[in-house]
Design a protein around this motif. Structure first.
Motif, PDB file in Angstrom:
ATOM      1  N   PHE A 103       0.845  -1.205   0.000  1.00 47.51           N
ATOM      2  CA  PHE A 103       0.000   0.000   0.000  1.00 47.51           C
ATOM      3  C   PHE A 103       0.883   1.259   0.000  1.00 47.51           C
ATOM      4  O   PHE A 103       0.677   2.181  -0.801  1.00 47.51           O
ATOM      5  CB  PHE A 103      -0.922  -0.013   1.231  1.00 47.51           C
ATOM      6  CG  PHE A 103      -1.816   1.191   1.317  1.00 47.51           C
ATOM      7  CD1 PHE A 103      -3.063   1.179   0.694  1.00 47.51           C
ATOM      8  CD2 PHE A 103      -1.413   2.334   2.001  1.00 47.51           C
ATOM      9  CE1 PHE A 103      -3.891   2.302   0.755  1.00 47.51           C
ATOM     10  CE2 PHE A 103      -2.235   3.453   2.061  1.00 47.51           C
ATOM     11  CZ  PHE A 103      -3.477   3.424   1.450  1.00 47.51           C
ATOM     12  N   PHE A 149      -4.308   1.270  -2.562  1.00 45.50           N
ATOM     13  CA  PHE A 149      -5.185   0.086  -2.529  1.00 45.50           C
ATOM     14  C   PHE A 149      -4.941  -0.802  -3.744  1.00 45.50           C
ATOM     15  O   PHE A 149      -4.880  -2.030  -3.630  1.00 45.50           O
ATOM     16  CB  PHE A 149      -6.659   0.511  -2.464  1.00 45.50           C
ATOM     17  CG  PHE A 149      -7.085   0.901  -1.075  1.00 45.50           C
ATOM     18  CD1 PHE A 149      -7.140  -0.061  -0.062  1.00 45.50           C
ATOM     19  CD2 PHE A 149      -7.422   2.207  -0.760  1.00 45.50           C
ATOM     20  CE1 PHE A 149      -7.520   0.280   1.233  1.00 45.50           C
ATOM     21  CE2 PHE A 149      -7.792   2.560   0.532  1.00 45.50           C
ATOM     22  CZ  PHE A 149      -7.845   1.601   1.525  1.00 45.50           C
ATOM     23  N   PHE A 150      -4.817  -0.157  -4.924  1.00 47.41           N
ATOM     24  CA  PHE A 150      -4.600  -0.913  -6.169  1.00 47.41           C
ATOM     25  C   PHE A 150      -3.306  -1.731  -6.077  1.00 47.41           C
ATOM     26  O   PHE A 150      -3.285  -2.922  -6.415  1.00 47.41           O
ATOM     27  CB  PHE A 150      -4.546   0.087  -7.330  1.00 47.41           C
ATOM     28  CG  PHE A 150      -4.403  -0.536  -8.684  1.00 47.41           C
ATOM     29  CD1 PHE A 150      -5.446  -1.241  -9.257  1.00 47.41           C
ATOM     30  CD2 PHE A 150      -3.223  -0.410  -9.398  1.00 47.41           C
ATOM     31  CE1 PHE A 150      -5.315  -1.821 -10.519  1.00 47.41           C
ATOM     32  CE2 PHE A 150      -3.089  -0.974 -10.658  1.00 47.41           C
ATOM     33  CZ  PHE A 150      -4.136  -1.684 -11.217  1.00 47.41           C
ATOM     34  N   SER A 198      -1.794  -2.736  -3.408  1.00 49.63           N
ATOM     35  CA  SER A 198      -1.861  -3.783  -2.387  1.00 49.63           C
ATOM     36  C   SER A 198      -2.420  -5.082  -2.969  1.00 49.63           C
ATOM     37  O   SER A 198      -2.165  -6.166  -2.461  1.00 49.63           O
ATOM     38  CB  SER A 198      -2.706  -3.324  -1.190  1.00 49.63           C
ATOM     39  OG  SER A 198      -4.057  -3.220  -1.576  1.00 49.63           O
ATOM     40  N   ARG A 199      -3.158  -4.983  -4.083  1.00 50.38           N
ATOM     41  CA  ARG A 199      -3.707  -6.196  -4.704  1.00 50.38           C
ATOM     42  C   ARG A 199      -2.906  -6.660  -5.920  1.00 50.38           C
ATOM     43  O   ARG A 199      -2.821  -7.854  -6.185  1.00 50.38           O
ATOM     44  CB  ARG A 199      -5.172  -5.947  -5.122  1.00 50.38           C
ATOM     45  CG  ARG A 199      -5.913  -7.225  -5.398  1.00 50.38           C
ATOM     46  CD  ARG A 199      -7.346  -6.969  -5.790  1.00 50.38           C
ATOM     47  NE  ARG A 199      -8.230  -6.674  -4.678  1.00 50.38           N
ATOM     48  CZ  ARG A 199      -8.756  -7.591  -3.867  1.00 50.38           C
ATOM     49  NH1 ARG A 199      -8.425  -8.842  -4.002  1.00 50.38           N
ATOM     50  NH2 ARG A 199      -9.579  -7.237  -2.900  1.00 50.38           N
ATOM     51  N   TYR A 200      -2.344  -5.696  -6.663  1.00 53.00           N
ATOM     52  CA  TYR A 200      -1.758  -6.062  -7.966  1.00 53.00           C
ATOM     53  C   TYR A 200      -0.233  -6.013  -8.021  1.00 53.00           C
ATOM     54  O   TYR A 200       0.346  -6.384  -9.040  1.00 53.00           O
ATOM     55  CB  TYR A 200      -2.351  -5.174  -9.078  1.00 53.00           C
ATOM     56  CG  TYR A 200      -3.789  -5.521  -9.341  1.00 53.00           C
ATOM     57  CD1 TYR A 200      -4.122  -6.594 -10.155  1.00 53.00           C
ATOM     58  CD2 TYR A 200      -4.814  -4.808  -8.725  1.00 53.00           C
ATOM     59  CE1 TYR A 200      -5.445  -6.945 -10.371  1.00 53.00           C
ATOM     60  CE2 TYR A 200      -6.141  -5.152  -8.933  1.00 53.00           C
ATOM     61  CZ  TYR A 200      -6.445  -6.215  -9.758  1.00 53.00           C
ATOM     62  OH  TYR A 200      -7.755  -6.567  -9.960  1.00 53.00           O
ATOM     63  N   LEU A 256      -8.957   1.836 -11.201  1.00 47.95           N
ATOM     64  CA  LEU A 256      -8.186   1.440 -10.014  1.00 47.95           C
ATOM     65  C   LEU A 256      -9.113   0.903  -8.919  1.00 47.95           C
ATOM     66  O   LEU A 256      -8.833  -0.128  -8.298  1.00 47.95           O
ATOM     67  CB  LEU A 256      -7.389   2.636  -9.468  1.00 47.95           C
ATOM     68  CG  LEU A 256      -6.313   3.246 -10.384  1.00 47.95           C
ATOM     69  CD1 LEU A 256      -5.640   4.429  -9.709  1.00 47.95           C
ATOM     70  CD2 LEU A 256      -5.271   2.213 -10.787  1.00 47.95           C
ATOM     71  N   TYR A 281      -9.673  -3.108  -7.761  1.00 48.67           N
ATOM     72  CA  TYR A 281      -9.382  -3.483  -6.378  1.00 48.67           C
ATOM     73  C   TYR A 281     -10.576  -4.216  -5.755  1.00 48.67           C
ATOM     74  O   TYR A 281     -10.420  -5.262  -5.120  1.00 48.67           O
ATOM     75  CB  TYR A 281      -9.046  -2.235  -5.544  1.00 48.67           C
ATOM     76  CG  TYR A 281      -8.853  -2.574  -4.085  1.00 48.67           C
ATOM     77  CD1 TYR A 281      -7.696  -3.207  -3.658  1.00 48.67           C
ATOM     78  CD2 TYR A 281      -9.845  -2.297  -3.144  1.00 48.67           C
ATOM     79  CE1 TYR A 281      -7.525  -3.562  -2.325  1.00 48.67           C
ATOM     80  CE2 TYR A 281      -9.676  -2.645  -1.814  1.00 48.67           C
ATOM     81  CZ  TYR A 281      -8.517  -3.275  -1.409  1.00 48.67           C
ATOM     82  OH  TYR A 281      -8.352  -3.629  -0.104  1.00 48.67           O
ATOM     83  N   PRO A 340     -11.861  -7.914  -8.701  1.00 45.96           N
ATOM     84  CA  PRO A 340     -10.849  -8.407  -9.644  1.00 45.96           C
ATOM     85  C   PRO A 340     -11.372  -9.349 -10.747  1.00 45.96           C
ATOM     86  O   PRO A 340     -10.883  -9.293 -11.873  1.00 45.96           O
ATOM     87  CB  PRO A 340      -9.837  -9.134  -8.755  1.00 45.96           C
ATOM     88  CG  PRO A 340     -10.075  -8.609  -7.390  1.00 45.96           C
ATOM     89  CD  PRO A 340     -11.498  -8.225  -7.305  1.00 45.96           C
TER      90      PRO A 340
END
Ligand SMILES: [Zn+2]
Length: 229
Positions: free
Chosen positions: A7, A82-83, A85-87, A217, A221, A224
């Motif tokens: 993040f 946030f984006f 933290s996932r990708y 974005l 998040y 997906p």
């Protein structure tokens, strides 16, 4: 802990993209060490440069000249965090989606600052979107018909000046990469965000790519599977 690290890295990358584009647009060298206030040109201290927190600590105003700071940078940093933290992973496809987010963020900042985007950046991104198409399942005839209709609608919107050329090409790129359903959803949510924003801001001409970017974005998040993850 790892998520928090991703993040933070995402917010730093979002802040870095904004800084790169701002300097490019304002003909400021990319090699000067310290950023400065756009209004009073006072060099910013380390704590003022911390993504999201810097603006919050200054209570939305420049610490030196009290000029009101834009909320767009912290908003992009938040979404970027946030984006990421996932990708931000070692998975190839997630990395491609992350790269697409970087491209959109750069375009968004050009659009915000100049109401236009560089052709070369647009072209490179479209080639990238086309390459993403080859990682997807083959399109059915139904999908192709819907996509052609949507292309026609976007071209008409552009011809009537309801959409800029950059906005239209970004939407066509997203449709190449993710298909018509996902693009329609992004377009709908971005338009909604734009309309709500305009109720408060009442700006004669709004850049649309920032809304498309934040929608991409945020949606990527929250949901997906829509993007094939
Ligand atoms: Zn200032």
């Amino acid at each position: 802990m790892l998520l928090a690290g991703k993040f933070i890295l995402g917010t730093i990358i979002a802040s870095f993209i904004q800084c790169l584009v701002w300097r490019q647009v304002n003909h400021v060298s990319q090699f000067i060490a310290r950023s400065f206030c756009d209004t009073c040109h006072h060099s910013l201290a380390f704590w003022q440069l911390i993504p999201i927190i810097g603006v919050a600590l200054q209570k939305g105003r420049c610490h030196f000249c009290q000029h009101k700071l834009s909320l767009a940078p912290p908003l992009f940093e938040l979404f970027g965090g946030f984006f990421a933290s996932r990708y931000l992973t070692l998975n190839l496809y997630a990395g491609l989606l992350f790269s697409l987010g970087l491209w959109l963020a750069a375009l968004a900042w050009f659009d915000l600052l100049t109401l236009s985007v560089p052709n070369i950046l647009l072209l490179l991104g479209l080639i990238f979107c086309l390459s993403l198409r080859f990682l997807k399942p083959t399109l059915t005839p139904f999908d192709l018909v819907i996509m052609l209709c949507l292309c026609l609608i976007l071209v008409i919107f552009n011809w009537r000046h309801w959409l800029g050329a950059g906005d239209t090409l970004v939407l066509l790129g997203l449709m190449l990469a993710f298909g018509w359903y996902c693009t329609c959803l992004i377009l709908f949510l971005a338009t909604l965000g734009c309309l709500v924003f305009n109720i408060f801001a009442k700006v004669a001409k709004l850049p649309f790519i920032p809304f498309l970017t934040l929608t991409y974005l945020g949606l990527a998040y929250v949901f997906p599977p829509l993007f094939g993850v």
